[in-house]
Design a protein around this motif. Structure first.
Motif, PDB file in Angstrom:
ATOM      1  N   LEU A 119       0.853  -1.185   0.000  1.00 25.07           N
ATOM      2  CA  LEU A 119       0.000   0.000   0.000  1.00 25.07           C
ATOM      3  C   LEU A 119       0.888   1.233   0.000  1.00 25.07           C
ATOM      4  O   LEU A 119       1.774   1.363   0.832  1.00 25.07           O
ATOM      5  CB  LEU A 119      -0.894   0.017   1.248  1.00 25.07           C
ATOM      6  N   MET A 120       0.699   2.114  -0.917  1.00 20.63           N
ATOM      7  CA  MET A 120       1.590   3.266  -1.028  1.00 20.63           C
ATOM      8  C   MET A 120       1.114   4.453  -0.190  1.00 20.63           C
ATOM      9  O   MET A 120       1.884   5.325   0.138  1.00 20.63           O
ATOM     10  CB  MET A 120       1.726   3.704  -2.495  1.00 20.63           C
ATOM     11  N   ALA A 121      -0.141   4.477   0.146  1.00 17.55           N
ATOM     12  CA  ALA A 121      -0.618   5.630   0.909  1.00 17.55           C
ATOM     13  C   ALA A 121      -1.529   5.165   2.031  1.00 17.55           C
ATOM     14  O   ALA A 121      -2.187   4.133   1.930  1.00 17.55           O
ATOM     15  CB  ALA A 121      -1.377   6.573  -0.010  1.00 17.55           C
ATOM     16  N   SER A 126      -4.333  12.619   5.714  1.00 17.96           N
ATOM     17  CA  SER A 126      -4.789  13.643   4.778  1.00 17.96           C
ATOM     18  C   SER A 126      -3.927  13.605   3.518  1.00 17.96           C
ATOM     19  O   SER A 126      -2.802  13.100   3.556  1.00 17.96           O
ATOM     20  CB  SER A 126      -4.662  15.019   5.426  1.00 17.96           C
ATOM     21  N   PRO A 127      -4.418  14.154   2.413  1.00 13.58           N
ATOM     22  CA  PRO A 127      -3.602  14.182   1.189  1.00 13.58           C
ATOM     23  C   PRO A 127      -2.278  14.916   1.406  1.00 13.58           C
ATOM     24  O   PRO A 127      -1.244  14.498   0.870  1.00 13.58           O
ATOM     25  CB  PRO A 127      -4.485  14.938   0.189  1.00 13.58           C
ATOM     26  N   GLU A 128      -2.307  15.977   2.246  1.00 17.20           N
ATOM     27  CA  GLU A 128      -1.059  16.732   2.496  1.00 17.20           C
ATOM     28  C   GLU A 128      -0.035  15.838   3.207  1.00 17.20           C
ATOM     29  O   GLU A 128       1.144  15.835   2.870  1.00 17.20           O
ATOM     30  CB  GLU A 128      -1.331  17.980   3.365  1.00 17.20           C
ATOM     31  N   GLU A 132       3.614  14.720   1.950  1.00 23.34           N
ATOM     32  CA  GLU A 132       4.855  14.976   2.709  1.00 23.34           C
ATOM     33  C   GLU A 132       5.649  13.679   2.889  1.00 23.34           C
ATOM     34  O   GLU A 132       6.865  13.656   2.764  1.00 23.34           O
ATOM     35  CB  GLU A 132       4.518  15.556   4.089  1.00 23.34           C
ATOM     36  N   ARG A 133       4.916  12.603   3.188  1.00 20.20           N
ATOM     37  CA  ARG A 133       5.596  11.310   3.376  1.00 20.20           C
ATOM     38  C   ARG A 133       6.245  10.853   2.064  1.00 20.20           C
ATOM     39  O   ARG A 133       7.367  10.357   2.062  1.00 20.20           O
ATOM     40  CB  ARG A 133       4.593  10.255   3.858  1.00 20.20           C
ATOM     41  N   GLY A 211       4.073   5.617   8.112  1.00 21.49           N
ATOM     42  CA  GLY A 211       2.778   6.095   7.632  1.00 21.49           C
ATOM     43  C   GLY A 211       2.434   5.632   6.232  1.00 21.49           C
ATOM     44  O   GLY A 211       1.439   6.073   5.675  1.00 21.49           O
ATOM     45  N   ARG A 212       3.277   4.734   5.684  1.00 22.59           N
ATOM     46  CA  ARG A 212       2.969   4.306   4.314  1.00 22.59           C
ATOM     47  C   ARG A 212       1.610   3.648   4.232  1.00 22.59           C
ATOM     48  O   ARG A 212       1.204   2.936   5.130  1.00 22.59           O
ATOM     49  CB  ARG A 212       4.025   3.287   3.832  1.00 22.59           C
TER      50      ARG A 212
END
Lengths: 212, 87
Positions: A119-121, A126-128, A132-133, A211-212
């Motif tokens: 999973l990449m996100a 949040s999208p921000e 940032e990550r 947080g990935r």
């Protein structure tokens, strides 16, 4: 049997004839008694490989002890020094075997069950935060590309990705375990200095990975 | 831009994460595996005798935190010493 002083062990193992044979027999028994305790985390005593491995390692240990007798500095009991040699021989063999077996298992697994996509996100973030990550991960990748030598990268892949034991990775790189450790130490140091120069701390970087 | 045939393989995230994690235990001066092997018998006996090995031999302790292989060998030696001569 184990009441000899260090000096007695050395004297008797250096003596020709029956004195040496008796000392060797006693040392054989000491190694054979100790090894199962060291191997129990790796191999069940019921495993058919267990007894032959103990005997094989014991024989190899005695040869190496005789060969390296002059290097014993008396900083421990002689028998402790012998046990450490036996452990090095045994665990090197067990790691090699375990790696060979797991490589075969993985080969079968990989063919039958392809690894899931990472999973990449984080859907909760949040999208921000996700952006940032992603920036941080890209920055670290760039730093690694700039700081690591090809050899350091190769060592990391062999150890961390292909899970080779140190000895096997060293052999495939035509070096030894000690030099491989130094190579990785250099890599870690370079990376640590670079992160410091960029005012990044490890925790900050790790939070991007977590947080990935 | 796509990866060309000559590019080194990309390091996976998990590997990079472990590398970053190891920086916490990374020091300018570290013992090598050979240096640890040379004294691990003395180190294990000190541990068995209840000595404060982290204070007496800090570089060895440091190496054990980073080097899984040396740590395994040390623990195996402790197993032998503890179980061969139970007090």
């Amino acid at each position: 049997m184990n009441t000899r002083t260090n000096e007695s062990w050395l004297d008797e193992l250096r003596s020709p004839g029956p004195v040496r044979e008796v000392a060797l027999d006693d040392l054989h028994a000491i190694v054979q008694k100790g090894l199962p305790y060291a191997l129990s985390r790796w191999l069940s005593p019921e495993d058919p490989l267990f007894t032959p491995l103990v005997e094989e390692v014991t024989q190899e240990t005695l040869l190496r002890v005789l060969d390296q007798l002059d290097t014993f500095e008396g900083r421990s009991m002689f028998t402790t020094w012998v046990h450490k040699i036996a452990i090095r021989i045994a665990l090197t063999e067990l790691r090699r075997k375990r790696w060979q077996d797991s490589s075969l298992d993985e080969l079968v697994d990989d063919e039958e069950n392809p690894a899931p996509e990472r999973l990449m996100a984080d859907p909760q973030a949040s999208p921000e935060t996700n952006a940032e990550r992603a920036d941080m991960l890209a920055r670290i990748r760039r730093i690694l590309e700039e700081e690591l030598t090809d050899k350091q990268r190769q060592a990391l892949v062999l150890l961390g990705l292909q899970n080779l034991p140190m000895e096997e990775a060293a052999r495939s790189m035509k070096t030894n375990r000690n030099a491989l450790y130094k190579l990785l130490h250099d890599a870690r140091l370079r990376l640590k200095r670079r992160l410091a120069a960029e005012d990044l701390n490890a925790q900050e970087v790790l939070s991007a990975f977590e947080g990935r | 831009m796509g990866q060309t045939q000559n590019d080194p393989p990309q390091l996976p995230d998990e590997l990079i994460e472990n590398l970053i994690r190891s920086l916490e235990h990374t020091h300018e001066q570290e013992c090598t595996c050979d240096e640890v092997f040379a004294v691990v018998d003395q180190y294990a006996e000190a541990e068995i005798h209840g000595d404060d090995v982290a204070r007496l031999m800090p570089l060895i302790k440091q190496h054990m935190e980073l080097c899984h292989n040396c740590c395994e060998e040390y623990e195996a030696l402790l197993d032998i010493l503890e179980k061969s001569n139970p007090s």
